[in-house]
Design an enzyme around this catalytic site. Sequence first.
Site, PDB file in Angstrom:
ATOM      1  N   HIS A  21       0.846  -1.197   0.000  1.00  0.00           N
ATOM      2  CA  HIS A  21       0.000   0.000   0.000  1.00  0.00           C
ATOM      3  C   HIS A  21       0.877   1.241   0.000  1.00  0.00           C
ATOM      4  O   HIS A  21       2.107   1.145  -0.104  1.00  0.00           O
ATOM      5  CB  HIS A  21      -1.013  -0.020   1.147  1.00  0.00           C
ATOM      6  CG  HIS A  21      -0.421  -0.031   2.529  1.00  0.00           C
ATOM      7  ND1 HIS A  21       0.510   0.883   2.948  1.00  0.00           N
ATOM      8  CD2 HIS A  21      -0.644  -0.847   3.595  1.00  0.00           C
ATOM      9  CE1 HIS A  21       0.826   0.662   4.212  1.00  0.00           C
ATOM     10  NE2 HIS A  21       0.156  -0.409   4.623  1.00  0.00           N
ATOM     11  N   HIS A  24       4.128   1.284   2.223  1.00  0.00           N
ATOM     12  CA  HIS A  24       5.261   0.502   1.703  1.00  0.00           C
ATOM     13  C   HIS A  24       5.840   1.181   0.465  1.00  0.00           C
ATOM     14  O   HIS A  24       7.054   1.229   0.273  1.00  0.00           O
ATOM     15  CB  HIS A  24       4.811  -0.915   1.335  1.00  0.00           C
ATOM     16  CG  HIS A  24       4.045  -1.608   2.419  1.00  0.00           C
ATOM     17  ND1 HIS A  24       2.726  -1.968   2.288  1.00  0.00           N
ATOM     18  CD2 HIS A  24       4.415  -1.977   3.664  1.00  0.00           C
ATOM     19  CE1 HIS A  24       2.318  -2.535   3.405  1.00  0.00           C
ATOM     20  NE2 HIS A  24       3.322  -2.552   4.252  1.00  0.00           N
ATOM     21  N   CYS A 131       1.102 -10.741  22.092  1.00  0.00           N
ATOM     22  CA  CYS A 131       0.170 -10.290  21.055  1.00  0.00           C
ATOM     23  C   CYS A 131       0.641 -10.874  19.726  1.00  0.00           C
ATOM     24  O   CYS A 131       1.747 -10.580  19.268  1.00  0.00           O
ATOM     25  CB  CYS A 131       0.122  -8.767  20.968  1.00  0.00           C
ATOM     26  SG  CYS A 131      -0.861  -8.208  19.550  1.00  0.00           S
ATOM     27  N   CYS A 134       1.375  -8.185  16.987  1.00  0.00           N
ATOM     28  CA  CYS A 134       2.672  -7.497  17.087  1.00  0.00           C
ATOM     29  C   CYS A 134       3.822  -8.472  17.080  1.00  0.00           C
ATOM     30  O   CYS A 134       4.967  -8.051  16.968  1.00  0.00           O
ATOM     31  CB  CYS A 134       2.844  -6.735  18.395  1.00  0.00           C
ATOM     32  SG  CYS A 134       1.564  -5.660  18.877  1.00  0.00           S
ATOM     33  N   CYS A 149      -4.002  -5.219  23.894  1.00  0.00           N
ATOM     34  CA  CYS A 149      -2.766  -4.750  23.272  1.00  0.00           C
ATOM     35  C   CYS A 149      -2.910  -3.265  22.933  1.00  0.00           C
ATOM     36  O   CYS A 149      -3.896  -2.866  22.317  1.00  0.00           O
ATOM     37  CB  CYS A 149      -2.480  -5.549  21.994  1.00  0.00           C
ATOM     38  SG  CYS A 149      -1.276  -4.737  20.927  1.00  0.00           S
ATOM     39  N   HIS A 152      -3.061  -3.002  18.962  1.00  0.00           N
ATOM     40  CA  HIS A 152      -4.109  -3.682  18.195  1.00  0.00           C
ATOM     41  C   HIS A 152      -5.444  -3.746  18.922  1.00  0.00           C
ATOM     42  O   HIS A 152      -6.432  -4.197  18.374  1.00  0.00           O
ATOM     43  CB  HIS A 152      -3.647  -5.087  17.812  1.00  0.00           C
ATOM     44  CG  HIS A 152      -2.487  -5.061  16.872  1.00  0.00           C
ATOM     45  ND1 HIS A 152      -1.184  -5.098  17.306  1.00  0.00           N
ATOM     46  CD2 HIS A 152      -2.433  -4.961  15.526  1.00  0.00           C
ATOM     47  CE1 HIS A 152      -0.378  -5.036  16.256  1.00  0.00           C
ATOM     48  NE2 HIS A 152      -1.102  -4.940  15.173  1.00  0.00           N
ATOM     49  N   LYS A 302      -5.863   6.995  10.075  1.00  0.00           N
ATOM     50  CA  LYS A 302      -4.947   5.879   9.895  1.00  0.00           C
ATOM     51  C   LYS A 302      -5.478   5.002   8.766  1.00  0.00           C
ATOM     52  O   LYS A 302      -6.669   4.767   8.669  1.00  0.00           O
ATOM     53  CB  LYS A 302      -4.895   5.090  11.216  1.00  0.00           C
ATOM     54  CG  LYS A 302      -3.737   4.128  11.277  1.00  0.00           C
ATOM     55  CD  LYS A 302      -3.605   3.495  12.651  1.00  0.00           C
ATOM     56  CE  LYS A 302      -2.638   2.316  12.510  1.00  0.00           C
ATOM     57  NZ  LYS A 302      -2.252   1.707  13.754  1.00  0.00           N
ATOM     58  N   LYS A 305      -7.964  -1.446   6.620  1.00  0.00           N
ATOM     59  CA  LYS A 305      -8.897  -2.187   5.781  1.00  0.00           C
ATOM     60  C   LYS A 305     -10.334  -1.924   6.196  1.00  0.00           C
ATOM     61  O   LYS A 305     -11.215  -1.786   5.362  1.00  0.00           O
ATOM     62  CB  LYS A 305      -8.595  -3.691   5.873  1.00  0.00           C
ATOM     63  CG  LYS A 305      -7.578  -4.126   4.849  1.00  0.00           C
ATOM     64  CD  LYS A 305      -7.646  -5.618   4.605  1.00  0.00           C
ATOM     65  CE  LYS A 305      -6.663  -6.000   3.509  1.00  0.00           C
ATOM     66  NZ  LYS A 305      -6.168  -7.363   3.612  1.00  0.00           N
TER      67      LYS A 305
HETATM   68  O1  ME8 Z   1       7.286  -3.966   9.986  1.00  0.00           O
HETATM   69  N1  ME8 Z   1       3.337   5.370   6.496  1.00  0.00           N
HETATM   70  O2  ME8 Z   1       6.793  -4.912   7.949  1.00  0.00           O
HETATM   71  P1  ME8 Z   1       5.519  -4.086   7.498  1.00  0.00           P
HETATM   72  C1  ME8 Z   1       4.625   5.265   6.181  1.00  0.00           C
HETATM   73  N2  ME8 Z   1       8.333  -6.935   8.449  1.00  0.00           N
HETATM   74  N3  ME8 Z   1       5.269   4.106   6.032  1.00  0.00           N
HETATM   75  C2  ME8 Z   1       4.582   2.986   6.206  1.00  0.00           C
HETATM   76  C3  ME8 Z   1       3.215   3.003   6.533  1.00  0.00           C
HETATM   77  C4  ME8 Z   1       2.589   4.275   6.686  1.00  0.00           C
HETATM   78  N4  ME8 Z   1       1.307   4.410   6.997  1.00  0.00           N
HETATM   79  N5  ME8 Z   1       2.796   1.733   6.641  1.00  0.00           N
HETATM   80  C5  ME8 Z   1       3.863   0.947   6.366  1.00  0.00           C
HETATM   81  C6  ME8 Z   1       7.460  -4.816   9.139  1.00  0.00           C
HETATM   82  N6  ME8 Z   1       4.943   1.694   6.103  1.00  0.00           N
HETATM   83  C7  ME8 Z   1       8.552  -5.832   9.291  1.00  0.00           C
HETATM   84  C8  ME8 Z   1       9.871  -5.148   8.974  1.00  0.00           C
HETATM   85  S1  ME8 Z   1      12.501  -5.157   8.671  1.00  0.00           S
HETATM   86  C9  ME8 Z   1      13.768  -6.124   9.160  1.00  0.00           C
HETATM   87  C10 ME8 Z   1      11.071  -6.031   9.112  1.00  0.00           C
HETATM   88  C11 ME8 Z   1       6.268   1.200   5.714  1.00  0.00           C
HETATM   89  O3  ME8 Z   1       4.988  -4.784   6.324  1.00  0.00           O
HETATM   90  C12 ME8 Z   1       7.350   1.684   6.666  1.00  0.00           C
HETATM   91  O4  ME8 Z   1       8.585   1.558   6.027  1.00  0.00           O
HETATM   92  O5  ME8 Z   1       4.629  -3.808   8.636  1.00  0.00           O
HETATM   93  C13 ME8 Z   1       7.249   0.682   7.776  1.00  0.00           C
HETATM   94  O6  ME8 Z   1       8.401   0.646   8.586  1.00  0.00           O
HETATM   95  C14 ME8 Z   1       7.090  -0.581   6.992  1.00  0.00           C
HETATM   96  O7  ME8 Z   1       6.274  -0.209   5.874  1.00  0.00           O
HETATM   97  C15 ME8 Z   1       6.459  -1.689   7.807  1.00  0.00           C
HETATM   98  O8  ME8 Z   1       6.153  -2.739   6.947  1.00  0.00           O
END
Ligand code: ME8
Length: 661
Positions: A21, A24, A131, A134, A149, A152, A302, A305
């Site tokens: 999304h 990411h 959790c 998390c 949590c 969540h 925020k 979904k």
């Molecule tokens: O945390 N605004 O993965 P994740 C800005 N797998 N950036 C955002 C965002 C938002 N609303 N939502 C997501 C994880 N991101 C772990 C990471 S690393 C060794 C393991 C981006 O799929 C941002 O970079 O939840 C955030 O840190 C990341 O997606 C979290 O992706």
Amino acid sequence: MSEASPYFLTTPIYYVTAEPHLGHAYTTIVGDALCRYERIRRGPERVFYLTGTDEHGEKIERAALEQGITPQAFADRVAAQYRAAWQVLHIRYDDFIRTTEPRHEAVVQRLWRTMQERGDIYKAHYEGLYCVACESFYLEKDLLEGGLCPDHKRPLETVREEGYFFRLSRYEQPLLQHYAAHPDFVEPPMRLNEVRAFVERGLRDLSISRSSFRWGIPVPGDPGHVIYVWIDALTNYWSAMQEPPARRAFWGEPDRPVAIHLVGKEITRFHAVYWPAMLMSAGLPLPRKIVAHGWWTVDGEKMSKTLGNVVDPVALSADIGADALRYFVLREVPLGADGDFSYEALLSRYNSELCNDLGNLLNRTLVMVERYSEGVAQRGPAGWQPPFDPGPLIAAATTARRQVEEAMAALQPSRALEALFQLVREGNTFVERVAYPLTRTDPQAARYALYLVLEVLRWLGLMLEPFLPERAVEIRRQLGLAQPEQSAWPVAFGELPEGTAVRRGATLFPRIDADRRQALLHKWRAGRRAAAQSEAGSSAAPPSSAGDLPPLRTELVSLEDFQRLDVRTARILSAERIPNKDRLLRIELDVGLCRRTVVAGLAAAFSPEELVGRTVLFLANLKPAKIGGVLSEGMILAVGREHIAALTTTDRQVPPGTPVR
Ligand code: ME8
Ligand code: MG
């Protein structure tokens, strides 16, 4: 900075529980812009951009189970969606690592063994509140009321396990020393302060294995346990850089660290505390820095979904172009700050900056070159002196270049774009004040003025590449450069070869007019509407209790009475607010045989955009009346007594104007 030194940048590896999304996409676009810039400056072979997916853990095991597929099949599908999204967004990564790949799993186990040999991993009993969402344990004191949590807002599970622990407590002092010696280890500084404060409060050993589920990397020598997903995930940065051996230069040496981890602010602690502690334990060099960016909301909320407001970057790119989306997210917020995404702001930057400023500069210049300079770049005969000073325009270009360099060194792509678009505006001003007037008075000088603007455009075409990689090449192509694909950084002003023939093509960013804007906004908000409707539909209790309902009427009407009402279906063509009347909307309807305008008190319940395209029930023969200064001819039937709760719509598609009986 030695420009020949290696540059290594990573994104977080994204959980395959969610499809890509806006959030990411944001991280990955920022990383791509930084790496593209560094490739141009240092040479592509000195830059490595790593991204990937995080595929283990209980959440993923459960999600796969719910869909009746294996966790691996589940992960394969979502990982492919990430790759596809990055292709659409013009992300040029050097590797995409997945934590289920053997090359990664082997390195995680090796790292585990090394930490174990150092005496930093031990086995003990543990009981805690866990959790699943998390993937973390919580202390009772950190929970919300009712033991939920804090993130969540769902109940935790009591997990009693014998498991493995990492002696994080041992690294409290070494970490604090590292932060003190490297004050830019975490950026922005506010995030370093948070991390330091966290470590100063004292570090407890970390539970780093699970035995309640299977979907993970087995603990070496104890396959009843799997390695905690964060230990697994963080190791991707190291595991991806082991083979082929030439990659290892991108990790650097203890006194010459290279890796930059770009992350969202919510996972700073994992990267700035746990990960360096693991590396210290294993005796490996630390990363150079952790850069934490802010968090995007959508229309102030925020992304979720349930709210139906998750922004799909792939769909948006299909509508307005990937480069336009890249531009917006890079330009809209300074790296590190939170940002609010709004579709209106996206369209407004698109029209004013990309279309009016940049697109227009290219288009009008090429048209003028065709008309007043035989379609080619011409500087004028040797020794000829122009009747105006080109100095200010040249200075504007070199200033922009310096500002871009400074901004990129400071990891601030938004400032780089600001500088580049300042140059775009200077270019437009020069066309209006100098080049165009000269076409009437001094053709020779006009051709030279146009040459200067072409050269500004060439610089822009080179310097915009990190941000708008596809459109930048298109600019170069339309300028008629010999090798438009070739990346470079502008060196001297005036290197555009004389005689270069321009090749004007389609406009860079076609204007989005009012109709298209309405249609796009309507489409983009469809998910939000659907979520709102299903929420309204599924909430069992109506907004007002039975006691508030008006009693059923006792006076009767005949069928003939009813048939005097001409009720029809009608489709809403447009809706707009009426100035100074905050409850009223002026609505244009298609009633099949004709169009009607009505004024309706719907503004509190609906935004104008979400009404457009809906079919409603319409009383067509109500006596016209002036409401809020506008003649209203008919009435839209709505549901609700004092407040509008819903619109009346039909349960199947019918043409506008169909009678209701
Ligand atoms: O945390 N605004 O993965 P994740 C800005 N797998 N950036 C955002 C965002 C938002 N609303 N939502 C997501 C994880 N991101 C772990 C990471 S690393 C060794 C393991 C981006 O799929 C941002 O970079 O939840 C955030 O840190 C990341 O997606 C979290 O992706
Ligand atoms: Mg997350």
